[in-house]
Design a protein around this motif. Structure first.
Motif, PDB file in Angstrom:
ATOM      1  N   ASP A  35       1.141  -0.945   0.060  1.00 44.05           N
ATOM      2  CA  ASP A  35       0.080   0.174  -0.044  1.00 44.05           C
ATOM      3  C   ASP A  35       0.945   1.048   0.230  1.00 44.05           C
ATOM      4  N   THR A  36       1.540   1.448   0.561  1.00 45.26           N
ATOM      5  CA  THR A  36       3.303   2.679   1.167  1.00 45.26           C
ATOM      6  C   THR A  36       3.900   2.874  -0.539  1.00 45.26           C
ATOM      7  N   THR A  64      10.188   0.190  -6.040  1.00 42.15           N
ATOM      8  CA  THR A  64       9.979   0.913  -4.697  1.00 42.15           C
ATOM      9  C   THR A  64       9.911   0.881  -3.586  1.00 42.15           C
ATOM     10  N   LEU A  65       9.782  -0.709  -3.344  1.00 45.06           N
ATOM     11  CA  LEU A  65      10.201  -1.022  -2.033  1.00 45.06           C
ATOM     12  C   LEU A  65      11.851  -1.335  -1.852  1.00 45.06           C
ATOM     13  N   SER A  76      10.500   2.380   7.294  1.00 48.40           N
ATOM     14  CA  SER A  76       9.981   3.051   5.706  1.00 48.40           C
ATOM     15  C   SER A  76       8.333   2.618   4.765  1.00 48.40           C
ATOM     16  N   LEU A  77       8.323   1.140   4.814  1.00 50.91           N
ATOM     17  CA  LEU A  77       7.642   0.440   4.379  1.00 50.91           C
ATOM     18  C   LEU A  77       6.092   0.250   5.530  1.00 50.91           C
ATOM     19  N   TYR A  78       6.228   0.567   6.551  1.00 52.91           N
ATOM     20  CA  TYR A  78       5.174   0.461   7.924  1.00 52.91           C
ATOM     21  C   TYR A  78       5.201   1.907   8.033  1.00 52.91           C
ATOM     22  N   PHE A 144       1.509  10.803   5.837  1.00 55.08           N
ATOM     23  CA  PHE A 144       2.835   9.705   6.562  1.00 55.08           C
ATOM     24  C   PHE A 144       3.269   8.838   5.088  1.00 55.08           C
ATOM     25  N   GLN A 145       2.278   7.781   4.952  1.00 52.65           N
ATOM     26  CA  GLN A 145       2.706   6.932   3.280  1.00 52.65           C
ATOM     27  C   GLN A 145       3.678   8.324   2.512  1.00 52.65           C
TER      28      GLN A 145
END
Length: 305
Positions: A35-36, A64-65, A76-78, A144-145
């Protein structure tokens, strides 16, 4: 993995509400990085006011990840997970947990089965009501994302509670409901794409006796629901994400945001981040519906006779 046998006594509305919220949180924990990544790809290339440029370019879901982990660290993924879980407990509980109850309200008395119109109306109703209740949590989650795109000096929020306070103070209380109209539109569409499609596919499989009411049946129905929801909701989702993430004065309204996206990126801009959207929504639906079905059954079986 074999599903539990359906209990003779159906779960109550309260059981469905609690099961839906819990199942949605489980699904979010499993799929939040996707989702991020979707949010980052959707806002990439956006012209921001005041003008800022991001030194980072994202390419594809995995790219991206990887870029986020390398540049910002695994946490940052969460980013925004707390707001995401708050959103699911208040949002999914209503739109999913109350769907069957509302569907019965739209079903004519004496009807042998629920028609398509009643299912669609129920999906639109619970989706819209859920957005009105949970919109602030969605705004904070998106902020935040998207926050990692900005340099450290430009990041506004130190935590979830600080984000709620800061947005309310700087943009007014209505800032927490920014993007409500596109979000209601999106979630009415998504709710129909998810719940109605899941309902129809599952019902068709059971009626044709191709599958029994267990995990494989739930998996097939959930996968189909995720794909349909992504196709119909992606354009609204992109506009919603950009509008929620916009600073004060960047867009006059939702329509100006839509036109800016259309002029800047063309029609393909409405499907920015489609692959991560599908990976996220498809996998989210699978995890959520499997969890939801089993949680309902477990709660019913645990209920005292």
């Amino acid at each position: 993995m074999v599903g539990l046998k359906p209990p003779e006594v159906p779960p109550t509305a309260a059981m469905k509400v609690v099961s839906a919220g819990t199942a949605a949180c489980i699904a979010d924990l499993c799929t939040f990085p996707l989702d991020t990544a979707k949010v980052r790809l959707q806002i990439q290339g956006e012209v921001r006011i005041p003008r800022t440029t991001s030194p980072v370019e994202y390419r594809g879901v995995l790219g991206t990840l990887r870029t986020m982990v390398r540049m910002e660290g695994p946490r940052s993924l969460y980013s925004g997970l707390a707001a995401g879980l708050q959103r699911q407990m208040s949002f999914a509980s209503i739109r999913i947990g109350l769907y069957d109850s509302v569907k019965q309200l739209y079903t004519p008395k004496g009807a042998e089965s629920t028609g398509l119109v009643a299912r669609v109306l129920a999906g639109c109703t619970t989706g819209a009501v859920a957005v009105m209740c949970a919109q602030p949590t969605d705004v904070v989650k998106v902020r935040f994302q998207a926050n990692g795109v900005l340099p450290d000096s430009a990041r506004q929020y130190s935590g979830t509670v600080d984000a709620y306070r800061t947005i309310a103070r700087e943009e007014g209380v209505h800032g927490l409901w920014r993007g409500t109209v596109p979000n209601i539109t999106r979630n009415a569409i998504v709710n129909c794409g998810e719940l109605v499609t899941y309902d129809l596919i599952k019902d068709a499989l059971l009626r044709a006796q191709l599958m029994t009411d267990n995990v494989p049946c739930h998996f097939v129905a959930a996968f189909g629901a995720g794909f349909c929801a992504t196709v119909v909701a992606s354009p609204v989702d992109v506009v919603k994400t950009r509008y929620m993430n916009a600073g004060p004065g960047q867009y006059r309204n939702v329509l100006s945001c839509l036109l800016a996206l259309l002029m800047q990126d063309g029609l393909t801009g409405f499907y920015k981040g489609f692959v991560p959207s599908f990976l996220r929504l498809g996998s989210w639906n699978v995890v959520m519906f499997l969890s939801y079905e089993q949680l309902q059954r477990a709660v019913v079986l645990a209920r005292p006779a």
